[in-house]
Design a protein around this motif. Structure first.
Motif, PDB file in Angstrom:
ATOM      1  N   UNK A 152       0.785  -1.220   0.000  1.00  0.00           N
ATOM      2  CA  UNK A 152       0.000   0.000   0.000  1.00  0.00           C
ATOM      3  C   UNK A 152       0.820   1.274   0.000  1.00  0.00           C
ATOM      4  N   UNK A 153       2.154   1.172   0.070  1.00  0.00           N
ATOM      5  CA  UNK A 153       2.992   2.364  -0.021  1.00  0.00           C
ATOM      6  C   UNK A 153       2.862   2.950  -1.425  1.00  0.00           C
ATOM      7  N   UNK A 154       2.415   4.190  -1.564  1.00  0.00           N
ATOM      8  CA  UNK A 154       2.235   4.768  -2.893  1.00  0.00           C
ATOM      9  C   UNK A 154       3.517   4.691  -3.723  1.00  0.00           C
ATOM     10  N   UNK A 155       3.374   4.350  -4.980  1.00  0.00           N
ATOM     11  CA  UNK A 155       4.534   4.133  -5.843  1.00  0.00           C
ATOM     12  C   UNK A 155       5.361   5.388  -6.054  1.00  0.00           C
ATOM     13  N   UNK A 156       4.732   6.554  -5.912  1.00  0.00           N
ATOM     14  CA  UNK A 156       5.473   7.794  -6.149  1.00  0.00           C
ATOM     15  C   UNK A 156       6.272   8.248  -4.930  1.00  0.00           C
ATOM     16  N   UNK A 157       6.118   7.558  -3.790  1.00  0.00           N
ATOM     17  CA  UNK A 157       6.834   7.960  -2.585  1.00  0.00           C
ATOM     18  C   UNK A 157       8.320   7.614  -2.700  1.00  0.00           C
ATOM     19  N   UNK A 158       9.149   8.449  -2.088  1.00  0.00           N
ATOM     20  CA  UNK A 158      10.573   8.152  -1.970  1.00  0.00           C
ATOM     21  C   UNK A 158      10.752   6.892  -1.141  1.00  0.00           C
ATOM     22  N   UNK A 159      11.725   6.052  -1.510  1.00  0.00           N
ATOM     23  CA  UNK A 159      11.939   4.802  -0.782  1.00  0.00           C
ATOM     24  C   UNK A 159      12.131   5.093   0.714  1.00  0.00           C
ATOM     25  N   UNK A 160      11.517   4.294   1.606  1.00  0.00           N
ATOM     26  CA  UNK A 160      11.625   4.524   3.048  1.00  0.00           C
ATOM     27  C   UNK A 160      13.076   4.451   3.524  1.00  0.00           C
ATOM     28  N   UNK A 161      13.401   5.271   4.517  1.00  0.00           N
ATOM     29  CA  UNK A 161      14.723   5.205   5.146  1.00  0.00           C
ATOM     30  C   UNK A 161      14.612   5.669   6.594  1.00  0.00           C
ATOM     31  N   UNK A 162      15.713   5.546   7.349  1.00  0.00           N
ATOM     32  CA  UNK A 162      15.741   5.847   8.787  1.00  0.00           C
ATOM     33  C   UNK A 162      14.662   5.073   9.540  1.00  0.00           C
ATOM     34  N   UNK A 163      14.691   3.735   9.516  1.00  0.00           N
ATOM     35  CA  UNK A 163      13.627   2.943  10.143  1.00  0.00           C
ATOM     36  C   UNK A 163      13.726   2.898  11.666  1.00  0.00           C
ATOM     37  N   UNK A 164      12.568   2.848  12.295  1.00  0.00           N
ATOM     38  CA  UNK A 164      12.456   2.628  13.738  1.00  0.00           C
ATOM     39  C   UNK A 164      11.302   1.657  13.969  1.00  0.00           C
ATOM     40  N   UNK A 165      11.523   0.625  14.777  1.00  0.00           N
ATOM     41  CA  UNK A 165      10.459  -0.326  15.077  1.00  0.00           C
ATOM     42  C   UNK A 165      10.032  -0.222  16.535  1.00  0.00           C
ATOM     43  N   UNK A 166       8.732  -0.431  16.759  1.00  0.00           N
ATOM     44  CA  UNK A 166       8.152  -0.354  18.092  1.00  0.00           C
ATOM     45  C   UNK A 166       7.154  -1.494  18.242  1.00  0.00           C
ATOM     46  N   UNK A 167       7.155  -2.154  19.387  1.00  0.00           N
ATOM     47  CA  UNK A 167       6.113  -3.125  19.694  1.00  0.00           C
ATOM     48  C   UNK A 167       4.955  -2.372  20.327  1.00  0.00           C
ATOM     49  N   UNK A 168       3.808  -2.363  19.640  1.00  0.00           N
ATOM     50  CA  UNK A 168       2.662  -1.603  20.120  1.00  0.00           C
ATOM     51  C   UNK A 168       1.835  -2.358  21.131  1.00  0.00           C
ATOM     52  N   UNK A 169       0.880  -1.697  21.771  1.00  0.00           N
ATOM     53  CA  UNK A 169      -0.001  -2.349  22.738  1.00  0.00           C
ATOM     54  C   UNK A 169      -0.896  -3.400  22.090  1.00  0.00           C
ATOM     55  N   UNK A 170      -0.977  -3.375  20.752  1.00  0.00           N
ATOM     56  CA  UNK A 170      -1.738  -4.390  20.020  1.00  0.00           C
ATOM     57  C   UNK A 170      -0.888  -5.614  19.695  1.00  0.00           C
ATOM     58  N   UNK A 171       0.356  -5.646  20.216  1.00  0.00           N
ATOM     59  CA  UNK A 171       1.318  -6.727  19.982  1.00  0.00           C
ATOM     60  C   UNK A 171       1.755  -6.817  18.520  1.00  0.00           C
ATOM     61  N   UNK A 172       1.510  -5.773  17.757  1.00  0.00           N
ATOM     62  CA  UNK A 172       1.992  -5.712  16.383  1.00  0.00           C
ATOM     63  C   UNK A 172       3.284  -4.910  16.315  1.00  0.00           C
ATOM     64  N   UNK A 173       4.030  -5.117  15.237  1.00  0.00           N
ATOM     65  CA  UNK A 173       5.282  -4.404  15.021  1.00  0.00           C
ATOM     66  C   UNK A 173       4.989  -3.157  14.195  1.00  0.00           C
ATOM     67  N   UNK A 174       5.267  -2.012  14.764  1.00  0.00           N
ATOM     68  CA  UNK A 174       5.005  -0.741  14.100  1.00  0.00           C
ATOM     69  C   UNK A 174       6.325  -0.162  13.592  1.00  0.00           C
ATOM     70  N   UNK A 175       6.373   0.143  12.310  1.00  0.00           N
ATOM     71  CA  UNK A 175       7.559   0.688  11.667  1.00  0.00           C
ATOM     72  C   UNK A 175       7.331   2.164  11.374  1.00  0.00           C
ATOM     73  N   UNK A 176       8.241   3.013  11.833  1.00  0.00           N
ATOM     74  CA  UNK A 176       8.218   4.440  11.502  1.00  0.00           C
ATOM     75  C   UNK A 176       9.428   4.724  10.618  1.00  0.00           C
ATOM     76  N   UNK A 177       9.243   5.572   9.619  1.00  0.00           N
ATOM     77  CA  UNK A 177      10.324   5.820   8.669  1.00  0.00           C
ATOM     78  C   UNK A 177      10.129   7.180   8.018  1.00  0.00           C
ATOM     79  N   UNK A 178      11.182   7.671   7.378  1.00  0.00           N
ATOM     80  CA  UNK A 178      11.108   8.919   6.623  1.00  0.00           C
ATOM     81  C   UNK A 178      10.864   8.608   5.157  1.00  0.00           C
ATOM     82  N   UNK A 179      10.027   9.410   4.520  1.00  0.00           N
ATOM     83  CA  UNK A 179       9.779   9.308   3.086  1.00  0.00           C
ATOM     84  C   UNK A 179       9.242  10.659   2.620  1.00  0.00           C
ATOM     85  N   UNK A 180       8.898  10.745   1.351  1.00  0.00           N
ATOM     86  CA  UNK A 180       8.349  11.975   0.800  1.00  0.00           C
ATOM     87  C   UNK A 180       7.331  11.649  -0.271  1.00  0.00           C
ATOM     88  N   UNK A 181       6.173  12.271  -0.171  1.00  0.00           N
ATOM     89  CA  UNK A 181       5.132  12.077  -1.171  1.00  0.00           C
ATOM     90  C   UNK A 181       5.453  12.802  -2.470  1.00  0.00           C
TER      91      UNK A 181
END
Length: 284
Positions: A152-181
């Motif tokens: 679902x990452x829009x094709x026109x977005x800059x490739x993700x970089x500077x990743x950070x992962x967090x274990x959320x209260x839903x027990x899922x892995x949440x990824x935060x990253x920098x990109x540009x639309x």
């Protein structure tokens, strides 16, 4: 408030610590001499071993057309340290060749999930992409690096970089990253913090919208879920000099509200990672 920080001095800084029973795993990508803590921070328990992963200069230049110096000339390595991070207990070991910006969690399944920016010279399509390594035995063995996938990452977005992962209260892995639309790799105010969510640490689903955006580019986010809130910071720079960090909070991990900037310890650069130990939020 996160603006209330005290300081202690350590040999290693900018690290991720994953508690593994009686040991802790530190992931470090840059040597420094300070660790920053909330004012309620308790002391480390001494004489407990720790794992360290850090960047170091790689042994040879990347055999591609990229001859200039850059992060592709760095490796991730690890050491075993005393738990306070002041004593190296063994020789460094290679973790991942040609990689940087590591972030790691222990997920709901008990696995270690480490993400990083990867620069494999032998795989042009994977160069400068976010990759993951996973361990199911507390870091004794790891799967080979593989690229993450973000559905679902829009094709026109800059490739993700500077990743950070967090274990959320839903027990899922949440990824935060920098990109540009904007789709342009040229640095501009359109470079924002985005997010995606995963059950396995490899396959993610893009979460629409930005998590944090300003009228200037933002990079190198650090995020943690602590005391019922999501906490996000990114380095604040003025005139190419560190001026503290932007700080935002969220109740759902989607809609972040900017709080007062962190304006103490401006000389740190605030590039690192959050971790919670003994119910205390720490930044390395």
């Amino acid at each position: 408030m996160l603006s209330l920080f005290t300081i202690r001095r350590f040999a290693i800084a900018m690290a991720i610590i994953i508690v593994l029973g009686s040991i802790a795993t530190y992931v470090v990508f840059q040597r420094a001499d300070s660790v920053y803590e909330s004012e309620s921070l308790s002391e480390f328990v001494p004489e407990v071993t720790s794992e360290v992963v850090q960047e170091t200069r790689a042994g040879m230049d990347c055999e591609t057309s990229r001859d200039e110096k850059g992060p592709w000339q760095l490796d991730l390595i690890r050491n075993t340290l005393s738990k306070d991070g002041t004593e190296i207990l063994d020789e460094p070991k290679l973790f991942v060749e040609r990689a940087g910006v590591p972030s790691m969690i222990k997920d709901a399944k008990g696995r270690l999930v480490a993400v990083y920016q990867w620069f494999p010279c032998e795989n042009e399509e994977a160069f400068d992409k976010v990759a993951v390594s996973i361990s199911e035995d507390d870091g004794k063995t790891w799967i080979d690096p593989q690229l993450i996938k973000i559905k679902g990452l829009p094709k026109n977005y800059v490739r993700p970089f500077d990743p950070t992962v967090v274990l959320g209260p839903d027990n899922k892995i949440h990824l935060f990253f920098t990109s540009s639309a904007s789709g342009s790799p040229i640095i501009s105010p359109e470079f924002d913090i985005f997010s995606a969510v995963s059950d396995d640490g490899i396959n993610y689903v893009f979460q629409s919208g930005t998590r944090f955006d300003l009228d200037e580019p933002v990079f190198d986010s650090s995020v943690e879920y602590w005391n019922g809130l999501w906490h996000l910071i990114t380095p604040l720079n003025k005139n190419n000099e560190s001026a503290g960090a932007y700080y935002a909070t969220s109740t759902d991990g989607i809609n972040f509200t900017r709080q007062s900037d962190i304006d103490n310890y401006k000389d740190t650069g605030w590039v690192g990672n959050f971790v919670v130990i003994d119910d205390v939020l720490r930044f390395y």
